[in-house]
Scaffold this active site. Structure first.
Site, PDB file in Angstrom:
ATOM      1  CB  CYS A 337      39.264  -6.076  21.824  1.00 19.99           C
ATOM      2  SG  CYS A 337      40.427  -5.715  23.175  1.00 19.99           S
ATOM      3  CG  HIS A 424      42.413  -8.866  19.262  1.00 21.98           C
ATOM      4  ND1 HIS A 424      41.674  -7.908  18.613  1.00 21.98           N
ATOM      5  CD2 HIS A 424      42.807  -8.289  20.440  1.00 21.98           C
ATOM      6  CE1 HIS A 424      41.616  -6.809  19.345  1.00 21.98           C
ATOM      7  NE2 HIS A 424      42.291  -7.021  20.458  1.00 21.98           N
TER       8      HIS A 424
END
Length: 500
Positions: A337, A424
């Protein structure tokens, strides 16, 4: 039965989250339909629900303890810090703006109706709702706008149990002082206490428990022993020290695999690392020193709420030089991310930092532009031929440039030994994690073989059972039942400040 309970704490990290989860697991074992609730959560660890709402990971963990699917109602207000004085406000799972602390506290009172509506919805769906407070209920400077501690308890008629952490010392003063600072109205909701993280002989503590009851007119509902190695979802970085792998030899290969995680500013979703910590033969350390990268087989750049700020921090400490040398030598790097965004050639950020176009680390052939609307999702795909389920939370939109040396990796890409993804939770997928670690070990030249039978979901479930055991074995569950069913006792005395 039908009822509710609020678990407060003398301070942050007193153990509210784990006690709430433990009560949820204990209740669901009794055949009770139970849900967690936290009116307002300040955390950079969040997750996406099945219907696309963003809530705190602690409430997701507590929903797992209750064996139900998490929903936006369980955490109606989520604050995601973006600096020392401002936070992004996420309301019912959607970002609604960035506010300074002063401006937010001025608006809290209007959020109480939303909070109470969410609590009422959960109470209509479940037999019991176990609420978690935030910080301390004795933050008397903020009481006028409180919607998560006694502001919620008084509005909804909830009994409150205050948790104190004895491992930090001063637990009796903290419990007594918390109560004594409250108004008579608020004190009427404080039913008693729980002492958390105790080491040693409880018999030596009993005189103090008796004295506390005599001074406050309130019982201690249990003394909970210290549990080591929980590694469950937390609100913030206070639990980072416990997220490290034991330096034990792997059962299948000849060597351990050493992972260094960069602990940069506004670190978010560091729960991505938990699956690595759980893998036998993997050692994990969080570091803020570039020299710690030298002997690591894998360096992880995790999520961050401030990618441009994190880049500044990397450069100030010469991490950029260390990472560039590492990439040039073909030594493994993984960006997740915000970490993936930092690896780009350029970043155009009119949203988080509002700095516009800035150079990234240039270790992947990518460009990033921050969009005003946040991407929230639970994507599915494949990696190394194995199914992967994950979640994504980001403003940055990554474009991969054409490059003959670059291949796809989940939604991101890989160049040489540098991987990047916006997903994630990918490492929680066991087969994918083993394949990825095997590839990392081969690239790093390590004789490491992942254990073939490690199941991260089963390990997490076992940890939640430990929390249920904690409550069942060490708390007065009969007294907790009565509180949940009947509400605050009617005969609680008022303790004036400065008493006895």
């Amino acid at each position: 039965m039908s009822g509710a309970l609020l678990v407060a704490g003398t301070h942050s990290d007193a153990g509210k989250s784990v006690v709430t989860a433990g009560i949820c697991r204990w209740l669901v074992r009794q055949g009770v339909s139970v849900a967690p609730f936290k009116a307002q959560n300040m955390s950079l660890n969040s997750m996406v629900t099945a219907d696309g709402a963003e809530i705190g990971r602690a409430q997701v963990m507590q929903a797992a303890a209750a064996r139900i699917e998490p929903t936006a109602e369980m955490n109606p207000v989520l604050l995601k810090p973006g600096g020392e004085r401002s936070s992004q406000v996420v309301l019912l799972g959607r970002a609604v703006g960035e506010l300074s602390a002063a401006r937010y506290h001025g608006k809290q009172a209007v959020l109480l109706d939303t909070v109470l509506d969410c609590l009422a919805t959960l109470r209509a769906r479940h037999d019991v709702v176990v609420c978690e407070g935030a910080g301390s209920p004795a933050e008397i400077n903020l009481r006028h706008s409180d919607i998560v501690n006694l502001g919620l308890a008084t509005a909804a008629g909830l009994p409150v149990v205050v948790v104190g952490d004895i491992d930090r010392g001063g637990v009796f003063a903290s419990l007594y002082g918390t109560l004594a600072l409250l108004s008579p109205t608020d004190q009427r909701h404080i039913a008693g206490f729980l002492i958390n993280r105790f080491r040693g002989d409880v018999g030596l503590l009993e005189p103090g428990l008796d004295m506390l009851r005599g001074l406050t007119g309130r019982p201690v509902y249990g003394v909970l022993p210290m549990l080591q190695g929980l590694g469950i979802d937390e609100e913030d970085g206070l639990g980072l020290a416990s997220r490290t792998g034991a330096p034990t030899a792997p059962p299948h290969g000849e060597e351990v695999l050493r992972v260094a995680v960069v602990a940069w500013p506004l670190l978010s979703n560091f729960t991505d690392i938990d699956a690595l910590v759980a893998e036998p033969g993997v050692t994990v350390r969080f570091t803020d020193r570039p020299e710690d990268l030298a002997d690591a087989d894998l360096v992880v750049l995790p999520g961050t709420r401030g990618t441009v700020r994190a880049l500044d921090w990397l450069r100030e400490r010469s991490f950029d030089t260390a990472l560039a040398a590492r990439a040039a030598a073909g030594r493994p790097i993984l960006g997740v991310c915000g970490g993936y965004q930092a690896l780009a050639r350029t970043i155009d950020d009119p949203v988080e930092s509002r700095r516009g176009r800035v150079p990234g680390l240039g270790l992947l052939p990518t460009r990033v532009r921050f969009a005003p609307d946040k991407t929230l999702g639970r994507p599915e795909g494949t990696g190394y031929g194995h199914p992967v389920r994950a979640y994504e939370i980001h403003h940055g939109v990554v474009t991969v440039d054409d490059d003959p040396d670059t291949t796809a990796f989940l939604d991101g890409c890989r160049t040489g030994a540098t991987w990047g993804t916006t997903w994630h939770g990918a490492l929680e997928n066991d087969a994918f994690r083993r394949a990825f670690l095997s590839d990392v070990a081969a690239v790093a030249g390590r004789r490491f073989v992942p254990a073939p039978d490690t199941c991260f979901a089963a390990l997490r479930e076992a940890q939640l059972d430990r929390l249920g055991d904690l409550i069942e074995r060490h708390a007065d569950t009969d007294a907790l039942w009565r509180l949940i069913e009947n509400g605050p006792p009617d005969d609680l005395p008022f303790i004036p400040p400065g008493a006895p």
